[in-house]
Scaffold this motif. Structure first.
Motif, mmCIF file in Angstrom:
data_model
loop_
_atom_site.group_PDB
_atom_site.id
_atom_site.type_symbol
_atom_site.label_atom_id
_atom_site.label_comp_id
_atom_site.label_asym_id
_atom_site.label_seq_id
_atom_site.Cartn_x
_atom_site.Cartn_y
_atom_site.Cartn_z
ATOM 1 N N PRO A 44 0.823 -1.206 0.000
ATOM 2 C CA PRO A 44 0.000 0.000 0.000
ATOM 3 C C PRO A 44 0.861 1.260 0.000
ATOM 4 N N VAL A 45 0.228 2.382 -0.359
ATOM 5 C CA VAL A 45 0.957 3.646 -0.503
ATOM 6 C C VAL A 45 1.697 4.025 0.778
ATOM 7 N N GLY A 46 1.084 3.814 1.939
ATOM 8 C CA GLY A 46 1.753 4.162 3.193
ATOM 9 C C GLY A 46 3.047 3.405 3.410
ATOM 10 N N VAL A 47 3.073 2.138 3.007
ATOM 11 C CA VAL A 47 4.308 1.352 3.108
ATOM 12 C C VAL A 47 5.340 1.877 2.113
ATOM 13 N N LEU A 48 4.879 2.280 0.942
ATOM 14 C CA LEU A 48 5.752 2.897 -0.052
ATOM 15 C C LEU A 48 6.487 4.093 0.556
ATOM 16 N N TRP A 49 5.768 4.875 1.356
ATOM 17 C CA TRP A 49 6.363 6.060 1.998
ATOM 18 C C TRP A 49 7.116 5.722 3.281
ATOM 19 N N GLY A 50 6.847 4.542 3.836
ATOM 20 C CA GLY A 50 7.387 4.240 5.162
ATOM 21 C C GLY A 50 6.728 5.074 6.236
ATOM 22 N N GLN A 51 5.434 5.381 6.048
ATOM 23 C CA GLN A 51 4.762 6.313 6.958
ATOM 24 C C GLN A 51 3.268 6.006 7.004
ATOM 25 N N ARG A 52 2.832 5.408 8.101
ATOM 26 C CA ARG A 52 1.419 5.062 8.279
ATOM 27 C C ARG A 52 1.157 5.002 9.773
ATOM 28 N N LEU A 57 3.608 19.693 2.012
ATOM 29 C CA LEU A 57 2.809 20.642 2.791
ATOM 30 C C LEU A 57 2.569 20.117 4.206
ATOM 31 N N CYS A 58 2.215 18.837 4.319
ATOM 32 C CA CYS A 58 1.939 18.256 5.639
ATOM 33 C C CYS A 58 3.198 18.233 6.502
ATOM 34 N N ALA A 59 4.327 17.893 5.907
ATOM 35 C CA ALA A 59 5.576 17.867 6.667
ATOM 36 C C ALA A 59 5.948 19.260 7.147
ATOM 37 N N LEU A 60 5.747 20.261 6.307
ATOM 38 C CA LEU A 60 6.022 21.645 6.700
ATOM 39 C C LEU A 60 5.130 22.054 7.861
ATOM 40 N N ALA A 61 3.835 21.743 7.768
ATOM 41 C CA ALA A 61 2.914 22.084 8.852
ATOM 42 C C ALA A 61 3.356 21.428 10.148
ATOM 43 N N GLU A 62 3.679 20.152 10.073
ATOM 44 C CA GLU A 62 4.086 19.411 11.265
ATOM 45 C C GLU A 62 5.348 20.018 11.884
ATOM 46 N N ASP A 63 6.336 20.321 11.050
ATOM 47 C CA ASP A 63 7.595 20.860 11.552
ATOM 48 C C ASP A 63 7.446 22.292 12.063
ATOM 49 N N ALA A 81 -6.766 7.838 -1.726
ATOM 50 C CA ALA A 81 -5.537 8.640 -1.727
ATOM 51 C C ALA A 81 -5.482 9.532 -0.495
ATOM 52 N N SER A 82 -6.604 10.174 -0.173
ATOM 53 C CA SER A 82 -6.656 11.055 0.998
ATOM 54 C C SER A 82 -6.445 10.272 2.287
ATOM 55 N N LEU A 83 -7.050 9.109 2.394
ATOM 56 C CA LEU A 83 -6.898 8.305 3.609
ATOM 57 C C LEU A 83 -5.444 7.922 3.841
ATOM 58 N N HIS A 84 -4.738 7.545 2.775
ATOM 59 C CA HIS A 84 -3.318 7.208 2.925
ATOM 60 C C HIS A 84 -2.525 8.423 3.406
ATOM 61 N N LEU A 85 -2.829 9.605 2.856
ATOM 62 C CA LEU A 85 -2.116 10.818 3.284
ATOM 63 C C LEU A 85 -2.414 11.139 4.744
ATOM 64 N N PHE A 86 -3.698 11.143 5.111
ATOM 65 C CA PHE A 86 -4.069 11.526 6.477
ATOM 66 C C PHE A 86 -3.536 10.516 7.491
ATOM 67 N N ALA A 87 -3.534 9.233 7.119
ATOM 68 C CA ALA A 87 -2.991 8.202 8.012
ATOM 69 C C ALA A 87 -1.487 8.386 8.194
ATOM 70 N N GLY A 138 -1.018 11.045 10.711
ATOM 71 C CA GLY A 138 -1.681 10.817 11.994
ATOM 72 C C GLY A 138 -2.798 11.785 12.296
ATOM 73 N N ILE A 139 -3.534 12.241 11.283
ATOM 74 C CA ILE A 139 -4.635 13.179 11.538
ATOM 75 C C ILE A 139 -5.725 12.462 12.329
ATOM 76 N N ASP A 140 -5.991 12.943 13.548
ATOM 77 C CA ASP A 140 -6.900 12.234 14.453
ATOM 78 C C ASP A 140 -8.205 12.981 14.696
ATOM 79 N N THR A 141 -8.396 14.106 14.012
ATOM 80 C CA THR A 141 -9.675 14.808 14.091
ATOM 81 C C THR A 141 -10.536 14.376 12.899
ATOM 82 N N PRO A 142 -11.865 14.535 12.979
ATOM 83 C CA PRO A 142 -12.712 14.152 11.840
ATOM 84 C C PRO A 142 -12.337 14.928 10.585
#
Length: 384
Positions: free
Chosen positions: A132-140, A293-299, A318-324, A327-331
C-alpha cells in the motif's frame, strides 16, 4: 532485482465518467452535486512496463477554475507528453516536468489535473511493489480515519433531519457549509446542528464567503456553539485579512483554498497567520506536494486537518493514505460516499462503517478498478 527498474511511463489515458449522484450539495460558490444528475469525475490510468495505476480528478467549477474539459485536455495534451518515457518512480521529476508544462501562475497551475496523474503514479508504484501507498512512503500512523457528515445549505428546520440521517449511519462529527445565506441564517443553521447533535464534533466551512469584519462577527457567534474550527472564511489571497482574523478570532481559523502549493503555507507561517492547515490532495496537485505541505505544517507546529473534493473512491483512498501517514486524528471532510456512488470500484475498495473509514491495506491505493465499467461509464465531454 529491483521491481521498479525499467518501469518507464508508457501511456496516460483519461476517462470522464458519469457516476450516480445520491444527494444534492452546494457551497458558497455554487452547486457541487445535483441529485438525479450524474456527477462527472475524470479517471486517469497510467501504465508503465505492464503495470497500471489509477487516479482521479474532481471538476468543481464552483470551487476552482478547472472544468471537466480543461482537466481532460490538460492531461492529454500537456501533462502526458511531458512525462512519457520518464521513470515511473521519479515523482519529484514528474512534479518539475508538470510545472514546466503548465506553469505555476500565482501559486500552482492546474492542480486537479496534476493531482490525478500523481495519484495514479503512486497507485502504480504500490502495485509494482505489492505494497500500500503508506508502506511505499514508510509512513502510516493510523489504521482508521473518522469522517464528518456534511450539512449544506438547509434551512434550520431541515437541519435536524440531515443530522439524524448522518447519525443513523453512525456519523458522530458534522461539518456545516456557511456563507450561503445571511450571517443570521448561517448562524441559525449552525445552532440547529448543535442542538440536534449536542455532543458531536462540529466545524464550519465558508469557502471564502466572508469579509474580515463579517468573519469576525461570525466567529464570535460560532464560539457559542463549541465549533472546533472556522474553515476558509476569507478569499484565498487575503493574507493580511487572515492575519488580522487569526489575531482576533475566538475560535481557530483553518486554511484550505489559501494553501495550494506548500510555499503558500510557508508564507502564512512566516507571517504568523495560520492556526490550522487543511491537507487536501487535489487542491495541492497530488500526493507528492501534499506530503511536502503536511511535513512543513508538522515541523512548523501548525495543526493539520483533512478534507477532500467530493471524490469518488480513488480520491477517497488517496486522501486516507495521506491523512494516516500524518496521523490526523480529528474528523475529516471526505464526503464522496455521502453524495455519489463509485460504480467502477467493483472489487476491493474503501470500507466505511459507522462514519469511520479503514485505511486500505491492498497494493497501491487499495481500490480495484474495473476498466470495462469505466469504459461503459465514459462520456465524451469534448463532443458537446
Amino acid at each position: 532485482m529491483n521491481p521498479l527498474a525499467g518501469l518507464t511511463i508508457d501511456a496516460v489515458q483519461t476517462y470522464a465518467v458519469a457516476l450516480p449522484t445520491i444527494r444534492s450539495f452546494g457551497v458558497s460558490g455554487g452547486s457541487v452535486a445535483v441529485a438525479g444528475t450524474p456527477s462527472i469525475r475524470v479517471l486517469v490510468k497510467v501504465t508503465a512496463g505492464g503495470v497500471s495505476g489509477w487516479g482521479e480528478a474532481t471538476p468543481i467549477p464552483a470551487w476552482t477554475y478547472e472544468t471537466t474539459e480543461s482537466i481532460v485536455t490538460t492531461i492529454d495534451r500537456y501533462l502526458a507528453p511531458a512525462i512519457l518515457g520518464r521513470p515511473a518512480w521519479d515523482l519529484d521529476g514528474v512534479t518539475t516536468a508538470f510545472d514546466r508544462a503548465i506553469n505555476r501562475g500565482f501559486t500552482i497551475g492546474s492542480p486537479l489535473a496534476k493531482s490525478a496523474v500523481d495519484i495514479a503514479l503512486h497507485d502504480l508504484l504500490g502495485r509494482a511493489l505489492g505494497v500500500p501507498v503508506g508502506v511505499l512512503w514508510g509512513q502510516r500512523r493510523r489504521e482508521t480515519i473518522q469522517l464528518g457528515w456534511i450539512v449544506s445549505g438547509q434551512t434550520a428546520a431541515e437541519v435536524a433531519a440531515a443530522v439524524a440521517e448522518g447519525g443513523d449511519l453512525g456519523y458522530r462529527a458534522f461539518k456545516v457549509k456557511v456563507g450561503l445565506h445571511s450571517e443570521a441564517e448561517d448562524a441559525a443553521v449552525v445552532r440547529a446542528v448543535r442542538e440536534a447533535a449536542p455532543d458531536a464534533a462540529l466545524w464550519v466551512d465558508a469557502n471564502q464567503g466572508y469579509t474580515v469584519d463579517g468573519a469576525l462577527r461570525m466567529a464570535r457567534r460560532l464560539a457559542e456553539y463549541d465549533v472546533t474550527a472556522f474553515e476558509q472564511p476569507l478569499p484565498a489571497n487575503d493574507v493580511a485579512g487572515q492575519r488580522r482574523l487569526r489575531q482576533s478570532s475566538p475560535i481557530p481559523v483553518a486554511l484550505d483554498e489559501s494553501l495550494r502549493h506548500p510555499s503558500d503555507l510557508a508564507t502564512f507561517v512566516k507571517l504568523d497567520a495560520v492556526d490550522v492547515a487543511i491537507a487536501k490532495v487535489q487542491r495541492s496537485g497530488g500526493l507528492t506536494l501534499s506530503r511536502r505541505l503536511c511535513a512543513l505544517a508538522e515541523d512548523a507546529g501548525v495543526r493539520l486537518m483533512g478534507s477532500g473534493l467530493t471524490d469518488s473512491d480513488l480520491g477517497l483512498a488517496a486522501s486516507l493514505h495521506l491523512f494516516a501517514a500524518y496521523g490526523i486524528d480529528t474528523p475529516v471532510d471526505l464526503n464522496g460516499r455521502q453524495f455519489l456512488t463509485s460504480s467502477y470500484a467493483t472489487g476491493a475498495t474503501v470500507e466505511v462503517k459507522g462514519g469511520v473509514a479503514q485505511v486500505p491495506t491492498g497494493p497501491g491505493l487499495g481500490v480495484e478498478v474495473d476498466e470495462s465499467v469505466v469504459r461503459e461509464l465514459a462520456v465524451d465531454v469534448l463532443a458537446r
